[in-house]
Structure formats: C-alpha cells, structure tokens
Motif scaffolding. Structure first.
Motif, PDB file in Angstrom:
ATOM      1  N   ILE B  45       0.795  -1.064   0.070  1.00  0.00           N
ATOM      2  CA  ILE B  45       0.054  -0.030  -0.190  1.00  0.00           C
ATOM      3  C   ILE B  45       0.938   1.209  -0.024  1.00  0.00           C
ATOM      4  CG2 ILE B  45      -1.649   1.277   1.415  1.00  0.00           C
ATOM      5  CD1 ILE B  45      -3.038  -1.204   2.193  1.00  0.00           C
ATOM      6  N   ALA B  46       2.115   1.226   1.064  1.00  0.00           N
ATOM      7  CA  ALA B  46       2.846   2.321   1.012  1.00  0.00           C
ATOM      8  C   ALA B  46       3.397   2.592  -0.520  1.00  0.00           C
ATOM      9  CB  ALA B  46       3.954   2.220   2.042  1.00  0.00           C
ATOM     10  N   LEU B  47       4.030   1.633  -1.061  1.00  0.00           N
ATOM     11  CA  LEU B  47       4.529   1.782  -2.390  1.00  0.00           C
ATOM     12  C   LEU B  47       3.733   2.294  -3.352  1.00  0.00           C
ATOM     13  CD1 LEU B  47       6.879  -1.235  -2.629  1.00  0.00           C
ATOM     14  CD2 LEU B  47       7.545   0.910  -2.127  1.00  0.00           C
ATOM     15  N   TRP B  48       2.554   1.903  -3.073  1.00  0.00           N
ATOM     16  CA  TRP B  48       1.156   1.938  -4.203  1.00  0.00           C
ATOM     17  C   TRP B  48       0.986   3.845  -4.293  1.00  0.00           C
ATOM     18  CZ3 TRP B  48      -4.327   3.309  -3.931  1.00  0.00           C
ATOM     19  CH2 TRP B  48      -4.817   3.219  -5.098  1.00  0.00           C
ATOM     20  N   ILE B  49       1.279   4.274  -2.833  1.00  0.00           N
ATOM     21  CA  ILE B  49       1.156   5.615  -2.835  1.00  0.00           C
ATOM     22  C   ILE B  49       2.487   6.471  -3.138  1.00  0.00           C
ATOM     23  CG2 ILE B  49       0.680   7.406  -1.188  1.00  0.00           C
ATOM     24  CD1 ILE B  49      -1.568   5.145   0.064  1.00  0.00           C
ATOM     25  N   LEU B  50       3.594   5.799  -2.577  1.00  0.00           N
ATOM     26  CA  LEU B  50       4.755   6.599  -2.446  1.00  0.00           C
ATOM     27  C   LEU B  50       5.405   6.631  -4.001  1.00  0.00           C
ATOM     28  CD1 LEU B  50       6.003   5.863   1.072  1.00  0.00           C
ATOM     29  CD2 LEU B  50       5.297   8.036   0.084  1.00  0.00           C
ATOM     30  N   VAL B  51       5.354   5.619  -4.682  1.00  0.00           N
ATOM     31  CA  VAL B  51       6.047   5.581  -5.812  1.00  0.00           C
ATOM     32  C   VAL B  51       5.744   6.719  -6.794  1.00  0.00           C
ATOM     33  CG1 VAL B  51       6.298   4.123  -7.983  1.00  0.00           C
ATOM     34  CG2 VAL B  51       6.955   3.095  -5.551  1.00  0.00           C
ATOM     35  N   PRO B  52       4.412   6.892  -7.117  1.00  0.00           N
ATOM     36  CA  PRO B  52       3.999   7.995  -7.982  1.00  0.00           C
ATOM     37  C   PRO B  52       4.242   9.440  -7.309  1.00  0.00           C
ATOM     38  CG  PRO B  52       2.343   6.436  -7.538  1.00  0.00           C
ATOM     39  CD  PRO B  52       3.077   6.059  -6.518  1.00  0.00           C
ATOM     40  N   ILE B  53       4.383   9.684  -6.071  1.00  0.00           N
ATOM     41  CA  ILE B  53       4.831  10.794  -5.325  1.00  0.00           C
ATOM     42  C   ILE B  53       6.142  10.946  -5.644  1.00  0.00           C
ATOM     43  CG2 ILE B  53       4.846  12.207  -3.190  1.00  0.00           C
ATOM     44  CD1 ILE B  53       2.593  10.526  -2.349  1.00  0.00           C
ATOM     45  N   TRP B  54       7.087   9.963  -5.555  1.00  0.00           N
ATOM     46  CA  TRP B  54       8.432   9.892  -5.621  1.00  0.00           C
ATOM     47  C   TRP B  54       8.656  10.314  -7.152  1.00  0.00           C
ATOM     48  CZ3 TRP B  54      12.597  11.255  -3.466  1.00  0.00           C
ATOM     49  CH2 TRP B  54      13.693  11.005  -3.877  1.00  0.00           C
ATOM     50  N   LEU B  55       7.837   9.688  -8.006  1.00  0.00           N
ATOM     51  CA  LEU B  55       8.140   9.917  -9.723  1.00  0.00           C
ATOM     52  C   LEU B  55       7.885  11.487  -9.736  1.00  0.00           C
ATOM     53  CD1 LEU B  55       8.863   8.265 -11.951  1.00  0.00           C
ATOM     54  CD2 LEU B  55       6.250   8.276 -12.439  1.00  0.00           C
ATOM     55  N   ILE B  56       6.834  11.877  -9.214  1.00  0.00           N
ATOM     56  CA  ILE B  56       6.480  13.455  -9.529  1.00  0.00           C
ATOM     57  C   ILE B  56       7.454  14.186  -8.860  1.00  0.00           C
ATOM     58  CG2 ILE B  56       4.751  14.994  -8.806  1.00  0.00           C
ATOM     59  CD1 ILE B  56       2.491  13.213  -8.875  1.00  0.00           C
ATOM     60  N   PHE B  57       7.978  14.050  -7.637  1.00  0.00           N
ATOM     61  CA  PHE B  57       9.062  14.738  -7.188  1.00  0.00           C
ATOM     62  C   PHE B  57      10.352  14.745  -7.961  1.00  0.00           C
ATOM     63  CE2 PHE B  57       6.308  15.230  -3.479  1.00  0.00           C
ATOM     64  CZ  PHE B  57       6.969  16.384  -2.849  1.00  0.00           C
ATOM     65  N   THR B  58      10.654  13.687  -8.400  1.00  0.00           N
ATOM     66  CA  THR B  58      11.918  13.407  -9.185  1.00  0.00           C
ATOM     67  C   THR B  58      11.796  14.278 -10.556  1.00  0.00           C
ATOM     68  OG1 THR B  58      12.084  11.334  -8.443  1.00  0.00           O
ATOM     69  CG2 THR B  58      13.485  11.784 -10.309  1.00  0.00           C
ATOM     70  N   LEU B 258      -4.194  19.424 -20.354  1.00  0.00           N
ATOM     71  CA  LEU B 258      -3.382  18.284 -20.054  1.00  0.00           C
ATOM     72  C   LEU B 258      -2.891  17.455 -21.395  1.00  0.00           C
ATOM     73  CD1 LEU B 258      -2.407  17.184 -17.453  1.00  0.00           C
ATOM     74  CD2 LEU B 258      -4.377  15.415 -17.387  1.00  0.00           C
ATOM     75  N   ASP B 259      -3.759  17.257 -22.051  1.00  0.00           N
ATOM     76  CA  ASP B 259      -3.659  16.582 -23.328  1.00  0.00           C
ATOM     77  C   ASP B 259      -2.879  17.539 -24.390  1.00  0.00           C
ATOM     78  OD1 ASP B 259      -5.773  18.391 -23.528  1.00  0.00           O
ATOM     79  OD2 ASP B 259      -7.034  17.020 -25.077  1.00  0.00           O
ATOM     80  N   LYS B 260      -2.748  18.904 -24.300  1.00  0.00           N
ATOM     81  CA  LYS B 260      -1.958  19.599 -25.254  1.00  0.00           C
ATOM     82  C   LYS B 260      -0.700  20.017 -24.780  1.00  0.00           C
ATOM     83  CE  LYS B 260      -6.364  22.345 -25.501  1.00  0.00           C
ATOM     84  NZ  LYS B 260      -6.715  23.108 -24.241  1.00  0.00           N
ATOM     85  N   SER B 261      -0.340  19.271 -23.564  1.00  0.00           N
ATOM     86  CA  SER B 261       1.234  19.753 -23.081  1.00  0.00           C
ATOM     87  C   SER B 261       1.861  18.601 -22.865  1.00  0.00           C
ATOM     88  CB  SER B 261       0.865  20.612 -21.797  1.00  0.00           C
ATOM     89  OG  SER B 261      -0.069  20.377 -21.228  1.00  0.00           O
ATOM     90  N   GLY B 262       3.177  18.760 -22.804  1.00  0.00           N
ATOM     91  CA  GLY B 262       4.291  17.779 -22.691  1.00  0.00           C
ATOM     92  C   GLY B 262       4.242  17.159 -21.412  1.00  0.00           C
ATOM     93  N   ASP B 263       5.214  16.277 -21.220  1.00  0.00           N
ATOM     94  CA  ASP B 263       5.356  15.604 -19.665  1.00  0.00           C
ATOM     95  C   ASP B 263       5.855  16.838 -18.733  1.00  0.00           C
ATOM     96  OD1 ASP B 263       4.540  13.384 -20.613  1.00  0.00           O
ATOM     97  OD2 ASP B 263       6.474  12.357 -20.825  1.00  0.00           O
ATOM     98  N   PRO B 264       6.873  17.610 -18.976  1.00  0.00           N
ATOM     99  CA  PRO B 264       7.462  18.405 -18.163  1.00  0.00           C
ATOM    100  C   PRO B 264       6.139  19.223 -17.412  1.00  0.00           C
ATOM    101  CG  PRO B 264       8.816  18.692 -19.910  1.00  0.00           C
ATOM    102  CD  PRO B 264       7.451  17.771 -20.161  1.00  0.00           C
ATOM    103  N   TYR B 265       5.300  19.790 -18.038  1.00  0.00           N
ATOM    104  CA  TYR B 265       4.063  20.544 -17.591  1.00  0.00           C
ATOM    105  C   TYR B 265       3.190  19.606 -16.562  1.00  0.00           C
ATOM    106  CZ  TYR B 265      -0.312  23.391 -17.731  1.00  0.00           C
ATOM    107  OH  TYR B 265      -1.471  23.859 -17.374  1.00  0.00           O
ATOM    108  N   LYS B 266       2.974  18.477 -17.075  1.00  0.00           N
ATOM    109  CA  LYS B 266       2.064  17.532 -16.535  1.00  0.00           C
ATOM    110  C   LYS B 266       2.605  17.203 -14.939  1.00  0.00           C
ATOM    111  CE  LYS B 266       0.417  15.079 -20.368  1.00  0.00           C
ATOM    112  NZ  LYS B 266       0.455  14.111 -21.406  1.00  0.00           N
ATOM    113  N   PHE B 267       4.088  16.846 -15.194  1.00  0.00           N
ATOM    114  CA  PHE B 267       4.712  16.500 -13.490  1.00  0.00           C
ATOM    115  C   PHE B 267       4.884  17.664 -12.795  1.00  0.00           C
ATOM    116  CE2 PHE B 267       6.190  12.688 -15.952  1.00  0.00           C
ATOM    117  CZ  PHE B 267       5.837  11.857 -15.153  1.00  0.00           C
ATOM    118  N   ALA B 268       5.017  18.888 -13.293  1.00  0.00           N
ATOM    119  CA  ALA B 268       5.177  20.068 -12.532  1.00  0.00           C
ATOM    120  C   ALA B 268       3.724  20.392 -11.945  1.00  0.00           C
ATOM    121  CB  ALA B 268       5.659  21.211 -13.331  1.00  0.00           C
ATOM    122  N   GLY B 269       2.873  20.311 -12.856  1.00  0.00           N
ATOM    123  CA  GLY B 269       1.346  20.726 -12.406  1.00  0.00           C
ATOM    124  C   GLY B 269       1.085  19.467 -11.384  1.00  0.00           C
ATOM    125  N   GLY B 270       1.415  18.262 -11.370  1.00  0.00           N
ATOM    126  CA  GLY B 270       1.032  17.219 -10.360  1.00  0.00           C
ATOM    127  C   GLY B 270       1.717  17.681  -8.949  1.00  0.00           C
TER     128      GLY B 270
END
Lengths: 370, 297
Positions: B45-58, B258-270
């Motif tokens: 459960i922890a990984l399921w929550i933490l991995v996306p968060i970590w990915l977004i931070f990275t 969201l669908d008009k922009s690239g990954d950097p925008y999405k991750f920073a937005g997240g």
C-alpha cells in the motif's frame, strides 16, 4: 452564605418524573447530604438548585431570593463536579480564579483569594502548572479550591469523591469535612455512598424514586429509619428485618418471631394495638442484637450459618425461619459455622414497621392521628 | 507408590515436551507468517502511494530534457528547477493558482463559519429530527455531484453567477460542508459538557462559556476540519470545470491543458497539486488522530 429552600419541586424528563414534589430547607452554614441509590433524583435536584436544568414546578430560594428561573451565573452558587470539570487549557491559578475573573474581582483581592484557597487545599505549589498531567486527587483539590475561592452563597458538590481510589477517598473525606466546617459554607453534597453521608453530613436527606424519604441527623437516620427502605439502604450491614406477628400472649400484646415472644416497650403499645392479629416487620441493627454463648432469659436459640471475620468484628449470618439475620460480635466471641448461639433483642433497639406500607410504626404518628 | 507409576511419571515428560515444542514451533511460524503478510500488505500500500509521489518529485526537479527522456531517472540528476519555472511561466498558471487560493480560502472561511454552529447543535442539543439531519448530512456525501451538473450550471447562469471565483467558492462550501459539520460535531462531542456547565456556574453565559472554554479546547479539531476543507477545495476539479471558463482554478487549468502539453508541464502540475495537501496533512496529522476520542484525555 445563605439558606437554601426548595419548595414542592417537580422535574420531569419527558414522562419520567425525576423529582417528585420535593421540599427541602438547608439552613445557613449547614451541611446537608443528598443520599440515595442511583437514579433517585439526587443529582437532578442538585442541578436544579445550581440552575443546570430548571424545575418544571415549584420554587428554589437561595438566601431568601427566588432563583427558580435564573441562569446559573445569576444564582451565586459554586459547584464541584463529579468529573471535576477542571479546564485543561488553563493553569491551576486561572482555573481557581475563573469565577472571580468572570465577576471582575479586583486583581489584588483575586490574587489573595486564589492563594488562600490553594493553601487550604495544599496545592499552592502547583498554581503555575496545567492540570493535564495531574492525578485525580490533585484535580479534585483544584476543583474544590475553585469552588471555595468563588465565595458563593452556597456550595454544591456532586459526588466529588466518587472518582478517587478508596484510600484517597477516606483521606479527602476527613479533610473536606474539616475544611467545610471551618469555612461555615452552606453545602449540599450528593453521594450514593452511605458511609460518606453518615460521616460528613449535619443532616442527611435520603432520596428514593424522586422523593425525599427522610431528612434527619446521621444518627437518627441510622437509628430511627422512617421506613423499610431507609433501614435497608443505610448501614453496613443494613438493618435486619424479621417478620413478626402481633398477638396477645400471656395477657399482653406481644410480637412473635419464631418461638420467641418479644414484649414491646410501653410507649409502643398504643401504636401496635391496631396491628393485633397481623404481621409486621421488626427491624434491628446487627450491633444491637446481643449474642450469648449460652442460654439466657428471653434469649432465642439459633444456629449460625456463616461466620465472617471482618477484623474489628465478626459478622454472623443466622436464619430465623425464612428471615436472614446479620449479627455482629466481638472478634473474640467463640463461635463456628454450624454452632449454636442465643440471641437477645433489646426492646428499646427494635424498630417496628408496617408490613404493607414499609413505614415505621411510631408512637408520635399514632398520637397525631388520634 | 508402585514402580510403574514412578516410571510413567518420569517417562511421560519427554514426549510431552516434544509435542509441546512442536506446537509452539507451529504457533510461532503462524505468528511470523501473519506478521509477514501484514507487513507485505502495508508495504504494498505504501509503495502504491509513495512511488507515484516520488516519481512526480523526481520529474518536477529534473531538467525538461530528462523528463522527456526514457527510461526516466530515479532521482533528480542534475537537480534543476527548470521544469517548475517552465510550468509557472506557462500562460494562465499563476492566475489559476491565485484563483485556487481565493476559492479555497473563501470556502474554508464559509464552511467553518457554518459548520461550527451546526456541529455544536448536533453535538449538544437534543432536538426533533437530530438523527435524521445527521443522516441527511451523511447521505449528501453519497450523492453523485455529476447528476447535478447541468441543473447547477443552469442555475448559476440564470443567477448571473457563472464563471465567478466566489460562485465556485460557494459550490465548494456546499460540497465540503457535510464533512466539515460531522468532523466539527465529533470534536464538540469529545469535550465533556461538564466543562460548559462549570463555566456557567462560575459566572459565564452560554455564549461566554463557549468562547472561553469550549472554543479554546476545540480549536485544534476545528483547524483540522478547516484544513480539510482547504485541501478538498484545492483538489476539486469537477465543479471547477463546470462553473468557470475564464476564472479557472489550478486543477481545472491543468486538466484543460493536459492533452495539449508535454510531460514537464504534467509533472510540474502534479507537483503543485500535491504539495499543499501534503504540507497540510503533515501539520494536522496529530489533530486528526486526536479528533477520534483522545481529545479529552
């Protein structure tokens, strides 16, 4: 301080009548204990006097002022709550000073009153602390200090010792009694602990099912219960009640218990005459029954069922026909379970009760009726 | 005692002990297995929550080139704020962040101001229909807002409140109110009524008793409820899209682009969506714990 008068108070919760036409007068500087089993309305009565829940009918007067419809703050009473209700976000000083601050007492008077109250309860070293980590006994002291610092016309206490452990309760009981005696505070004290009531009160008001059954000094409540309920509620062990039939024997009115004939004292004769041929209860306290190790004149031979050594005395359980009797003896009295002893019932110590109503048969009452 | 009984007494302990030891081993094994499976689930459960968060931070702290690359790095290297800056400089982002703040603050103030008396009433007074109201409040939470989408938009347009920051704040207040009321009611319920009675006996009116005794003790819980409102409003996207066009809040803005922009925008937005919630939850953690019954200890 002032006297408190409750006149014909009635309090209902829906259909349930919590207080049923209660009248009570507490004199100035008097300590009255409201005693009764849980649910008898004693706390409701106290709260009605405090203004935390108004009566549906009747009046409440404090110091001659009708406070029946006033808010608690306008009644000038102080109170100690069962769970102390010490404010956790204030220091001990602010807790004790709370009422005085609300009254806008001048700073120097307030300081002095709080310190005096704290000294009386030996908590003067804790004034700057918060009550969060304090023990039950300490919170109790803060609650009492807050109540006496407020300098109200009456002090109301709602089972203040019931949350303390047994030893601390014993200690606080004596301390509270001494303290309140010295302060001369008009006090109403609610408890379900009859020992507490007997040991502390100037008078005890015994309550049952929303009514006050008896108001008397502790000794009179103990020795002369007005009915079967009071006798069996107060005292440890409670008063013994035996079925007896009133009949003429040897030309005189006597009460027969088993094979024993008890001659009532002369002053009871008139009152008992209407009961001739009927059954009554005779009540006697465990310590008022004389236990003999050999036959004596007028003594009833009985078999001892149980012997309970309680340290200061031995408690014997005895069966007389279908009546269970508790009798106390000196711990040195020679007796074993199953052994035989002889019982003597001193007539003057016997309480006579109507079997149907449970009320005491008293000579005074009969004279009033006649 | 005969010889036989002596022998049996001497002889019996050995097999007994073996059986006991075997049972004990099995029990220990079971215990270990149970603990291991609990930990395994917890870790999952922890990984399921933490991995996306970590990915977004990275991603948020990597260079835009790194964000676009594949495979993506596991940690920001080199550490860079370029992606964040790019996001912040994108048209509409700053304005929608500001809108989000305004909406969330208004919703927080309104819903606390309404929920405090409502919660107090539910906690303290026995009135006709109290349980019905409580249940009603709860069932509002279960009602899908989507069903209301069209009528809501129509009503807002008719009232001339469409596409306004304050109207979205009103909507968010309505959405968060049930939760806030129930949370605040539970805070008041956790405070013994005796406190108020004591305050009243010692010279307070009901209102003074509330201000001087109840409120100071309830503040942590009320703050927690307020923050909860803030986070709910900050993250709310459905009503935001429905009721605003030019005055979009951050989630609506991000979703729109969201669908008009690239990954950097999405991750920073997240990242920007995530951070306020995380900070708030970090601070109110102990109030949320204390809310459920430990408050008056």
């Amino acid at each position: 301080m002032a006297e408190i008068i409750v006149e014909h108070a009635v309090k209902k919760f829906g259909k349930f009548v919590a207080i049923d036409d209660v009248s009570l007068t507490v004199d100035d500087k008097e300590f009255v204990v409201l005693l009764g089993p849980s649910g008898c309305g004693k706390t409701t009565l106290l709260r009605a006097i405090a203004g935390l829940g108004m009566v549906n009918e009747g009046r409440v007067l404090i110091g001659g002022r009708d406070v029946t419809y006033l808010q608690p703050k306008e009644r000038n009473v102080s109170m100690v709550f069962q769970n102390y209700a010490i404010f956790p976000h204030m220091t001990v000083f602010d807790n004790i000073a709370f009422g005085l601050k609300m009254r806008k007492t001048p700073r120097d008077v307030l300081q002095e009153r709080v310190e005096t109250a704290a000294r009386l309860l030996h908590i003067e070293d804790m004034l700057d602390r918060r009550p969060g980590t304090m023990s039950g006994g300490q919170r109790q002291r803060i609650a009492v200090a807050r109540a006496i610092a407020y300098d109200a016309q009456a002090l109301l206490m709602d089972e203040p010792l019931s949350n303390l452990d047994a030893l601390l309760r014993l200690e606080m009981r004596a301390e509270l009694k001494a303290l309140l005696g010295r302060l001369g505070a008009t006090t109403i004290y609610v408890t379900h602990d009859q020992i507490e009531a007997l040991s502390m009160g100037d008078r005890i008001a015994v309550m049952r099912k929303g009514q006050i059954v008896q108001v008397d000094t502790p000794t009179r409540v103990y020795d002369l219960p007005v009915d079967h309920f009071v006798g069996s509620f107060i005292g440890n062990p409670p008063m013994n009640f035996m079925r007896a039939s009133v009949q003429k024997h040897d030309g005189a009115l006597q009460a027969r218990v088993g094979d024993l004939y008890i001659t009532p004292p002369d002053y009871m004769l008139a009152a008992l005459r209407p009961y001739e041929g009927k059954d009554i209860y005779i009540g006697i306290r465990a310590e008022n029954t004389e236990v003999l190790s050999q036959p004596g004149a007028g003594a009833l031979p009985v078999t001892v069922e149980v012997v309970e050594p309680l340290g200061a005395m031995n408690l014997l359980t005895i069966l007389i026909e279908d009546n269970v009797l508790k009798v106390s003896t000196h711990p040195d009295f020679p007796v074993v379970a199953g052994g035989q002893v002889w019982l003597l019932f001193p007539e003057a110590k016997i309480r006579w009760m109507d079997r149907d109503t449970g009320r005491a048969i008293t000579p005074e009452l009969e004279q009033v009726v006649a | 005692m005969t010889e036989a009984t002596v022998r049996s007494e001497v002889g019996s302990p050995a097999p007994m002990t073996q059986a006991v030891q075997a049972a004990r081993r099995r029990a220990k094994m079971r215990h270990t297995l149970r603990r291991a499976s609990v930990y395994a689930v917890a870790i999952a459960i922890a990984l399921w929550i933490l991995v996306p968060i970590w990915l977004i931070f990275t991603m948020a702290f990597s260079t835009p080139q790194d964000v676009r690359s594949f495979p993506k790095p596991f940690y920001p290297s080199p550490f860079s704020t370029d992606t964040i800056e790019f996001f912040l400089n994108t048209e509409g982002v700053l304005r929608s962040t500001l809108n989000s703040f305004i909406v969330a603050i208004i919703a927080l103030l309104l819903s606390t101001a309404i929920a405090m008396p409502a919660g107090y009433a539910i906690a303290r007074f026995v009135f006709r229909g109290r349980d019905t109201i409580r249940l009603g409040i709860l069932s509002v939470r279960a009602f899908p807002v989507v069903v209301l989408a069209v009528p809501l938009a129509v009503v807002f347009i008719r009232l001339g409140m469409f596409d306004q920051t304050y109207s979205l704040a009103l909507m968010h207040t309505a959405l968060t109110l049930p939760t806030t009321i129930l949370v605040i009611a539970s805070v008041f319920m956790g405070l013994p009524y005796e406190f108020e009675e004591a305050a009243q006996v010692f010279g307070c009116t009901r209102l003074q008793a509330f201000w001087r005794v109840v409120l100071p003790l309830a503040v942590p819980g009320i703050a927690a409820a307020a923050v909860l409102t803030f986070v709910l409003s900050w993250n709310e996207v459905f009503a935001a899209i429905l009721l605003t066009i030019t005055n979009r809040t951050l989630p609506a803005q991000i979703l729109y682009n969201l669908d008009k922009s690239g990954d950097p925008y999405k991750f920073a937005g997240g990242f920007f969506m995530l951070v306020p919630s995380l900070i708030f939850i970090f601070f109110i953690r102990r109030y949320l714990f204390s809310m459920w019954g430990q408050l008056n200890k």
